[in-house]
Design a protein around this motif. Structure first.
Motif, PDB file in Angstrom:
ATOM      1  N   ILE A 104      24.270  -7.175   8.935  1.00 53.86           N
ATOM      2  CA  ILE A 104      23.821  -6.005   9.695  1.00 53.86           C
ATOM      3  C   ILE A 104      23.409  -6.419  11.110  1.00 53.86           C
ATOM      4  O   ILE A 104      23.729  -5.738  12.087  1.00 53.86           O
ATOM      5  N   ILE A 105      22.706  -7.539  11.234  1.00 52.94           N
ATOM      6  CA  ILE A 105      22.309  -8.030  12.560  1.00 52.94           C
ATOM      7  C   ILE A 105      23.545  -8.300  13.405  1.00 52.94           C
ATOM      8  O   ILE A 105      23.615  -7.890  14.575  1.00 52.94           O
ATOM      9  N   LEU A 106      24.540  -8.968  12.825  1.00 52.24           N
ATOM     10  CA  LEU A 106      25.764  -9.271  13.570  1.00 52.24           C
ATOM     11  C   LEU A 106      26.503  -8.000  13.982  1.00 52.24           C
ATOM     12  O   LEU A 106      27.040  -7.911  15.088  1.00 52.24           O
ATOM     13  N   ILE A 107      26.520  -7.004  13.109  1.00 51.88           N
ATOM     14  CA  ILE A 107      27.179  -5.730  13.432  1.00 51.88           C
ATOM     15  C   ILE A 107      26.477  -5.075  14.610  1.00 51.88           C
ATOM     16  O   ILE A 107      27.131  -4.607  15.555  1.00 51.88           O
ATOM     17  N   HIS A 108      25.144  -5.037  14.585  1.00 55.24           N
ATOM     18  CA  HIS A 108      24.399  -4.417  15.673  1.00 55.24           C
ATOM     19  C   HIS A 108      24.550  -5.202  16.975  1.00 55.24           C
ATOM     20  O   HIS A 108      24.632  -4.615  18.050  1.00 55.24           O
ATOM     21  N   LYS A 109      24.594  -6.529  16.871  1.00 55.17           N
ATOM     22  CA  LYS A 109      24.799  -7.346  18.070  1.00 55.17           C
ATOM     23  C   LYS A 109      26.178  -7.076  18.684  1.00 55.17           C
ATOM     24  O   LYS A 109      26.302  -6.938  19.892  1.00 55.17           O
ATOM     25  N   SER A 110      27.194  -6.941  17.847  1.00 61.62           N
ATOM     26  CA  SER A 110      28.535  -6.697  18.369  1.00 61.62           C
ATOM     27  C   SER A 110      28.634  -5.304  18.988  1.00 61.62           C
ATOM     28  O   SER A 110      29.286  -5.123  20.007  1.00 61.62           O
ATOM     29  N   LYS A 111      27.969  -4.315  18.390  1.00 64.92           N
ATOM     30  CA  LYS A 111      27.953  -2.972  18.982  1.00 64.92           C
ATOM     31  C   LYS A 111      27.273  -2.997  20.338  1.00 64.92           C
ATOM     32  O   LYS A 111      27.709  -2.339  21.276  1.00 64.92           O
TER      33      LYS A 111
END
Length: 106
Positions: free
Chosen positions: A78-85
Motif C-alpha cells: 500500500i505504501i508503494l502504491i501511494h508513493k507511485s501515485k
C-alpha cells in the motif's frame, strides 16, 4: 432515508439504527486505522523509504493496535502504491518555473 427523485421510498429513524447496532466501538481498531491512514498519508508526502515510513507509523501505534494491522507485506505494498501515485501526480514540467525543489529538512 432512501429517496428516488423527490419521493421518499424508505425512512429509517436514527434511534432504530443505533438500537439495532450489535456492538460498541473498538478503540484499538480506531487507533490502528488512524495509524494506518497516517502511514498512507506519509507515503504520499514523504520521500523516505517504505521501511522508514512503516517503522515511524508502527512506533506511533500501541502494540495492540499494531497487532490489528494487515500483514506487513500488504502495508508495504500500500505504501508503494501511494508513493507511485504521488510520483505520477508530479507530472513533467514544461518550463523552469514549474520545477519545485523541496527543501532539505534534515
Amino acid at each position: 432515508m432512501h429517496t428516488k427523485g423527490d419521493e421518499i421510498i424508505k425512512s429509517t429513524k436514527i434511534n432504530d439504527i443505533y438500537s439495532s447496532h450489535p456492538h460498541g466501538s473498538n478503540p484499538v481498531r480506531i487507533e490502528m486505522l488512524r495509524g494506518y491512514n497516517m502511514v498512507k498519508e506519509c507515503s504520499i508526502n514523504s520521500e523516505e523509504s517504505t521501511r522508514v515510513i512503516l517503522s515511524h507509523g508502527i512506533e506511533r501505534m500501541g502494540s495492540s493496535s499494531t497487532a490489528q494491522l494487515p500483514k506487513l507485506e500488504s502495508v508495504k505494498r500500500i505504501i508503494l502504491i501511494h508513493k507511485s501515485k504521488s510520483e505520477e501526480n508530479c507530472g513533467n514540467p514544461t518550463c523552469a518555473a514549474e520545477i519545485i525543489i523541496a527543501e532539505n529538512t534534515k
